[in-house]
Design a protein around this motif. Structure first.
Motif, PDB file in Angstrom:
ATOM      1  N   ASP A 133       6.427  20.782 -20.335  1.00 29.92           N
ATOM      2  CA  ASP A 133       7.222  20.534 -19.138  1.00 29.92           C
ATOM      3  C   ASP A 133       8.715  20.557 -19.459  1.00 29.92           C
ATOM      4  O   ASP A 133       9.513  21.161 -18.733  1.00 29.92           O
ATOM      5  CB  ASP A 133       6.829  19.187 -18.523  1.00 29.92           C
ATOM      6  N   SER A 134       9.097  19.937 -20.556  1.00 29.59           N
ATOM      7  CA  SER A 134      10.505  19.900 -20.958  1.00 29.59           C
ATOM      8  C   SER A 134      11.027  21.301 -21.266  1.00 29.59           C
ATOM      9  O   SER A 134      12.123  21.671 -20.832  1.00 29.59           O
ATOM     10  CB  SER A 134      10.662  19.000 -22.189  1.00 29.59           C
ATOM     11  N   VAL A 135      10.250  22.093 -21.984  1.00 29.06           N
ATOM     12  CA  VAL A 135      10.660  23.460 -22.315  1.00 29.06           C
ATOM     13  C   VAL A 135      10.791  24.295 -21.048  1.00 29.06           C
ATOM     14  O   VAL A 135      11.759  25.044 -20.876  1.00 29.06           O
ATOM     15  CB  VAL A 135       9.667  24.111 -23.312  1.00 29.06           C
ATOM     16  N   THR A 136       9.844  24.156 -20.137  1.00 27.96           N
ATOM     17  CA  THR A 136       9.890  24.899 -18.871  1.00 27.96           C
ATOM     18  C   THR A 136      11.142  24.540 -18.080  1.00 27.96           C
ATOM     19  O   THR A 136      11.831  25.427 -17.563  1.00 27.96           O
ATOM     20  CB  THR A 136       8.631  24.610 -18.027  1.00 27.96           C
ATOM     21  N   LYS A 137      11.455  23.256 -17.999  1.00 22.33           N
ATOM     22  CA  LYS A 137      12.648  22.816 -17.263  1.00 22.33           C
ATOM     23  C   LYS A 137      13.920  23.333 -17.919  1.00 22.33           C
ATOM     24  O   LYS A 137      14.827  23.808 -17.236  1.00 22.33           O
ATOM     25  CB  LYS A 137      12.685  21.290 -17.165  1.00 22.33           C
ATOM     26  N   ARG A 139      14.219  25.946 -19.884  1.00 18.55           N
ATOM     27  CA  ARG A 139      14.248  27.407 -19.761  1.00 18.55           C
ATOM     28  C   ARG A 139      14.716  27.816 -18.360  1.00 18.55           C
ATOM     29  O   ARG A 139      15.556  28.697 -18.207  1.00 18.55           O
ATOM     30  CB  ARG A 139      12.867  27.979 -20.054  1.00 18.55           C
ATOM     31  N   SER A 140      14.192  27.156 -17.320  1.00 16.51           N
ATOM     32  CA  SER A 140      14.573  27.505 -15.949  1.00 16.51           C
ATOM     33  C   SER A 140      16.026  27.130 -15.658  1.00 16.51           C
ATOM     34  O   SER A 140      16.675  27.761 -14.828  1.00 16.51           O
ATOM     35  CB  SER A 140      13.638  26.859 -14.931  1.00 16.51           C
ATOM     36  N   ALA A 141      16.552  26.116 -16.362  1.00 24.34           N
ATOM     37  CA  ALA A 141      17.944  25.723 -16.180  1.00 24.34           C
ATOM     38  C   ALA A 141      18.884  26.507 -17.089  1.00 24.34           C
ATOM     39  O   ALA A 141      20.083  26.306 -17.069  1.00 24.34           O
ATOM     40  CB  ALA A 141      18.096  24.220 -16.446  1.00 24.34           C
ATOM     41  N   GLY A 142      18.300  27.420 -17.883  1.00 19.76           N
ATOM     42  CA  GLY A 142      19.126  28.218 -18.794  1.00 19.76           C
ATOM     43  C   GLY A 142      19.577  27.448 -20.014  1.00 19.76           C
ATOM     44  O   GLY A 142      20.531  27.826 -20.683  1.00 19.76           O
ATOM     45  N   GLY A 143      18.883  26.359 -20.320  1.00 20.46           N
ATOM     46  CA  GLY A 143      19.255  25.516 -21.458  1.00 20.46           C
ATOM     47  C   GLY A 143      18.843  26.118 -22.786  1.00 20.46           C
ATOM     48  O   GLY A 143      18.051  27.060 -22.863  1.00 20.46           O
ATOM     49  N   GLN A 172      35.899  33.252 -23.739  1.00 19.83           N
ATOM     50  CA  GLN A 172      34.888  33.793 -22.825  1.00 19.83           C
ATOM     51  C   GLN A 172      34.005  34.819 -23.529  1.00 19.83           C
ATOM     52  O   GLN A 172      32.792  34.835 -23.364  1.00 19.83           O
ATOM     53  CB  GLN A 172      35.555  34.426 -21.591  1.00 19.83           C
ATOM     54  N   VAL A 173      34.613  35.693 -24.332  1.00 19.78           N
ATOM     55  CA  VAL A 173      33.847  36.706 -25.077  1.00 19.78           C
ATOM     56  C   VAL A 173      32.870  36.003 -26.029  1.00 19.78           C
ATOM     57  O   VAL A 173      31.696  36.373 -26.113  1.00 19.78           O
ATOM     58  CB  VAL A 173      34.799  37.656 -25.851  1.00 19.78           C
ATOM     59  N   ALA A 174      33.352  34.972 -26.725  1.00 24.59           N
ATOM     60  CA  ALA A 174      32.490  34.229 -27.660  1.00 24.59           C
ATOM     61  C   ALA A 174      31.353  33.551 -26.910  1.00 24.59           C
ATOM     62  O   ALA A 174      30.199  33.593 -27.343  1.00 24.59           O
ATOM     63  CB  ALA A 174      33.314  33.200 -28.425  1.00 24.59           C
ATOM     64  N   ARG A 175      31.669  32.935 -25.761  1.00 25.51           N
ATOM     65  CA  ARG A 175      30.645  32.254 -24.960  1.00 25.51           C
ATOM     66  C   ARG A 175      29.581  33.243 -24.507  1.00 25.51           C
ATOM     67  O   ARG A 175      28.384  32.950 -24.529  1.00 25.51           O
ATOM     68  CB  ARG A 175      31.291  31.570 -23.762  1.00 25.51           C
ATOM     69  N   ASP A 176      30.003  34.445 -24.078  1.00 19.43           N
ATOM     70  CA  ASP A 176      29.044  35.469 -23.648  1.00 19.43           C
ATOM     71  C   ASP A 176      28.122  35.897 -24.784  1.00 19.43           C
ATOM     72  O   ASP A 176      26.971  36.254 -24.547  1.00 19.43           O
ATOM     73  CB  ASP A 176      29.790  36.691 -23.097  1.00 19.43           C
ATOM     74  N   LEU A 177      28.628  35.847 -25.994  1.00 14.76           N
ATOM     75  CA  LEU A 177      27.802  36.192 -27.158  1.00 14.76           C
ATOM     76  C   LEU A 177      26.949  35.015 -27.631  1.00 14.76           C
ATOM     77  O   LEU A 177      26.046  35.184 -28.437  1.00 14.76           O
ATOM     78  CB  LEU A 177      28.687  36.667 -28.315  1.00 14.76           C
ATOM     79  N   GLY A 178      27.268  33.823 -27.150  1.00 15.06           N
ATOM     80  CA  GLY A 178      26.504  32.642 -27.570  1.00 15.06           C
ATOM     81  C   GLY A 178      26.993  32.078 -28.887  1.00 15.06           C
ATOM     82  O   GLY A 178      26.212  31.564 -29.678  1.00 15.06           O
TER      83      GLY A 178
END
Length: 192
Positions: A133-137, A139-143, A172-178
């Motif tokens: 349940d935690s992983v699903t939540k 994942r759906s929240a983009g966490g 911003q570029v770094a954030r987009d790359l993660g």
């Protein structure tokens, strides 16, 4: 009265079985009759030292463990083992089962063991449910789900460098790359 055969298990090689071994020795198990699995999951029905402990049991002997979770995770496996021991004329003794010492050679001990085995499996299934349940939540929240971070190729870093040189904010570029801005700058520096 037969021998006491002790069994201890730890799930990872980094864990210590010392406390279990001490408890088993205090319960009357001789060091020669003690079997310890290191780095073996309780989810596996068969384990090397566990198999040797079972092979060492004879009629009248008792397999001694400290807690129910050292034996296994599945109620079916635990109950099958208890029946197998009973059919062989051996017993199972759990030193700390609900705060008491339970021996399956008695009808009451057998009943308590059955109930506690079912509860142990239910607890495991509830934990699995919560994790799923935690992983699903998340994942759906983009966490972030953890795990290994992505590896970026030199080509991807060069493209990021071009974006920064073209006026895009580095953060911003770094954030987009993660990755962090500092990590992006370090990677760009290694390309030069």
């Amino acid at each position: 009265m037969g021998k006491l055969i002790g069994y201890a298990r730890v799930s990872t090689r980094n864990q210590s079985a010392d406390r279990q071994v001490d408890d088993l020795l205090s319960a009357g198990v001789r060091r020669d009759d003690l079997y310890v699995d290191h780095g073996v999951s309780g989810a596996r029905a068969r384990r090397p030292q566990f198999d040797l402990a079972l092979a060492a049991l004879h009629v009248g002997d008792t397999l001694v463990i400290t807690t129910l979770d050292r034996l296994g995770r599945s109620t079916v496996n635990m109950l099958t083992l208890a029946d197998e021991l009973k059919n062989r004329g051996a017993a199972l003794r759990v030193l700390n089962l609900g705060g008491a010492n339970v021996d399956t050679s008695s009808p009451t001990g057998s009943m308590v063991f059955t109930v506690m085995a079912a509860l142990a499996q239910m607890e495991l299934e509830i934990k699995r449910e919560r994790i799923t349940d935690s992983v699903t939540k998340r994942r759906s929240a983009g966490g972030d789900l953890g795990g290994r971070r992505p590896v970026f190729t030199d080509s991807q870093i060069r493209n990021a460098q071009r974006l920064v040189e073209a006026g895009e904010p580095a953060s911003q570029v770094a954030r987009d790359l993660g990755m962090s801005r500092a990590t992006l700058y370090r990677r760009i520096a290694t390309l030069s």
